[in-house]
Design an enzyme around this catalytic site. Sequence first.
Site, PDB file in Angstrom:
ATOM      1  N   ASN A   9      21.669 -22.920 -37.874  1.00 34.11           N
ATOM      2  CA  ASN A   9      22.373 -21.983 -36.992  1.00 34.11           C
ATOM      3  C   ASN A   9      23.784 -21.786 -37.551  1.00 34.11           C
ATOM      4  O   ASN A   9      24.616 -22.681 -37.466  1.00 34.11           O
ATOM      5  CB  ASN A   9      22.430 -22.580 -35.582  1.00 34.11           C
ATOM      6  CG  ASN A   9      23.294 -21.757 -34.645  1.00 34.11           C
ATOM      7  OD1 ASN A   9      23.613 -20.601 -34.923  1.00 34.11           O
ATOM      8  ND2 ASN A   9      23.674 -22.356 -33.522  1.00 34.11           N
ATOM      9  N   LYS A  11      26.049 -19.818 -36.517  1.00 36.45           N
ATOM     10  CA  LYS A  11      27.055 -19.432 -35.502  1.00 36.45           C
ATOM     11  C   LYS A  11      27.856 -18.225 -36.005  1.00 36.45           C
ATOM     12  O   LYS A  11      27.291 -17.364 -36.659  1.00 36.45           O
ATOM     13  CB  LYS A  11      27.948 -20.625 -35.160  1.00 36.45           C
ATOM     14  CG  LYS A  11      27.133 -21.894 -34.897  1.00 36.45           C
ATOM     15  CD  LYS A  11      27.927 -22.980 -34.255  1.00 36.45           C
ATOM     16  CE  LYS A  11      27.068 -24.235 -34.166  1.00 36.45           C
ATOM     17  NZ  LYS A  11      27.511 -25.163 -33.172  1.00 36.45           N
ATOM     18  N   HIS A  95      21.182 -21.169 -26.439  1.00 41.03           N
ATOM     19  CA  HIS A  95      22.038 -22.184 -27.085  1.00 41.03           C
ATOM     20  C   HIS A  95      23.139 -22.589 -26.112  1.00 41.03           C
ATOM     21  O   HIS A  95      23.636 -21.771 -25.339  1.00 41.03           O
ATOM     22  CB  HIS A  95      22.637 -21.605 -28.371  1.00 41.03           C
ATOM     23  CG  HIS A  95      23.309 -22.633 -29.209  1.00 41.03           C
ATOM     24  ND1 HIS A  95      24.601 -23.060 -28.961  1.00 41.03           N
ATOM     25  CD2 HIS A  95      22.868 -23.352 -30.273  1.00 41.03           C
ATOM     26  CE1 HIS A  95      24.911 -23.990 -29.848  1.00 41.03           C
ATOM     27  NE2 HIS A  95      23.884 -24.181 -30.654  1.00 41.03           N
ATOM     28  N   GLU A  97      26.176 -23.008 -26.467  1.00 43.29           N
ATOM     29  CA  GLU A  97      27.413 -22.209 -26.562  1.00 43.29           C
ATOM     30  C   GLU A  97      27.257 -20.891 -25.796  1.00 43.29           C
ATOM     31  O   GLU A  97      28.217 -20.381 -25.214  1.00 43.29           O
ATOM     32  CB  GLU A  97      27.779 -21.977 -28.039  1.00 43.29           C
ATOM     33  CG  GLU A  97      28.345 -23.256 -28.642  1.00 43.29           C
ATOM     34  CD  GLU A  97      28.133 -23.426 -30.137  1.00 43.29           C
ATOM     35  OE1 GLU A  97      27.850 -22.436 -30.837  1.00 43.29           O
ATOM     36  OE2 GLU A  97      28.248 -24.570 -30.602  1.00 43.29           O
ATOM     37  N   GLU A 167      18.912 -30.139 -27.592  1.00 44.06           N
ATOM     38  CA  GLU A 167      20.259 -30.282 -28.134  1.00 44.06           C
ATOM     39  C   GLU A 167      21.186 -30.844 -27.068  1.00 44.06           C
ATOM     40  O   GLU A 167      21.725 -30.093 -26.243  1.00 44.06           O
ATOM     41  CB  GLU A 167      20.796 -28.918 -28.581  1.00 44.06           C
ATOM     42  CG  GLU A 167      19.986 -28.266 -29.672  1.00 44.06           C
ATOM     43  CD  GLU A 167      20.858 -27.375 -30.551  1.00 44.06           C
ATOM     44  OE1 GLU A 167      20.798 -27.543 -31.766  1.00 44.06           O
ATOM     45  OE2 GLU A 167      21.602 -26.541 -30.017  1.00 44.06           O
ATOM     46  N   GLY A 173      28.329 -30.369 -32.729  1.00 44.77           N
ATOM     47  CA  GLY A 173      29.615 -30.147 -33.388  1.00 44.77           C
ATOM     48  C   GLY A 173      30.607 -31.277 -33.173  1.00 44.77           C
ATOM     49  O   GLY A 173      31.790 -31.138 -33.465  1.00 44.77           O
ATOM     50  N   SER A 213      24.711 -32.502 -34.529  1.00 46.47           N
ATOM     51  CA  SER A 213      25.301 -33.240 -35.651  1.00 46.47           C
ATOM     52  C   SER A 213      24.260 -33.816 -36.609  1.00 46.47           C
ATOM     53  O   SER A 213      24.399 -34.954 -37.079  1.00 46.47           O
ATOM     54  CB  SER A 213      26.245 -34.333 -35.126  1.00 46.47           C
ATOM     55  OG  SER A 213      27.302 -33.734 -34.385  1.00 46.47           O
TER      56      SER A 213
HETATM   57  C1  PEP Z   1      23.935 -26.218 -33.182  1.00 44.01           C
HETATM   58  O1  PEP Z   1      24.790 -25.363 -33.340  1.00 44.01           O
HETATM   59  O2  PEP Z   1      22.861 -25.920 -32.664  1.00 44.01           O
HETATM   60  C2  PEP Z   1      24.241 -27.585 -33.604  1.00 44.01           C
HETATM   61  C3  PEP Z   1      23.372 -28.527 -33.356  1.00 44.01           C
HETATM   62  O3  PEP Z   1      25.451 -27.784 -34.243  1.00 44.01           O
HETATM   63  P1  PEP Z   1      25.903 -29.105 -35.077  1.00 44.01           P
HETATM   64  O4  PEP Z   1      24.763 -29.436 -36.022  1.00 44.01           O
HETATM   65  O5  PEP Z   1      27.140 -28.664 -35.814  1.00 44.01           O
HETATM   66  O6  PEP Z   1      26.147 -30.175 -34.097  1.00 44.01           O
END
Ligand code: PEP
Length: 250
Positions: A9, A11, A95, A97, A167, A173, A213
């Site tokens: 992803n 973003k 997601h 976000e 997630e 992040g 992460s």
């Molecule tokens: C994501 O954006 O779905 C995500 C898991 O980000 P990160 O791997 O940076 O934690």
Amino acid sequence: MRRPVIAGNWKMYKKIGEAVEFIAALRPKVAEASHCEVVVAPPFTALQAVAKAAAGSNIQVAAQDVAWEKEGAFTGDVSAPMLCEAGCTHVIIGHSERRQIHGETDERVNRKLKAALEAGLTPIVCVGETLAEREANRTHEILERQFSGGFAALTASDFSRIIIAYEPVWAIGTGRTATPEIAAQSHRYLRSLIAEKIGKSVAEQIRILYGGSVKPDNIQGLMAQEEIDGALVGGASLKRDSFSAIVNYP
Ligand code: PEP
């Protein structure tokens, strides 16, 4: 046997030129990765160029969001048929976000999910609890709510085309990964919900990715869990070396 998916992803990163360059460099690095599906999710503006750059390779393209209507007065939105036209095969829905910054509700997730399925896209639907919810022991309650609302009124055949991404918001992040055991516990719970509400064979077949992460140094531990069917990767998907190392985890 559930085929793993490693999805990146991006973003709101990478302009068109950077995105195309990235795909050209990634292609040879993941060309032998027959053990999993490889998906990248660029911003809307780069979708078509990335789909062209990935044509003929094993890299598939996802959008990061979708409108629930096909067309109309929805300023700023992009519909599922438009994403197909741009070359997308997948779309990320719900997601955290989008939920946190844009007020995405479970009901909207459900409408978007149905629109994606109708257009023939493979939805990657994100669920997960916040830190406060986990600390208050509400993880299962939150997952149950997101599942009941977000996946309402879907058939077993719809489920055969859906990918779920667990997630935990506290791991996105932040550099703080859920341990493989914590992730697997939530995956098991989601699978038990699906078994109970939709059916056992659907639950056994659906792919549940972990996101939060994920990095080259933790992917093997995560993938060693039978419950984890791949990863949705944010930050580490932006660099071709770290993303290809994650794809080539075995
Ligand atoms: C994501 O954006 O779905 C995500 C898991 O980000 P990160 O791997 O940076 O934690």
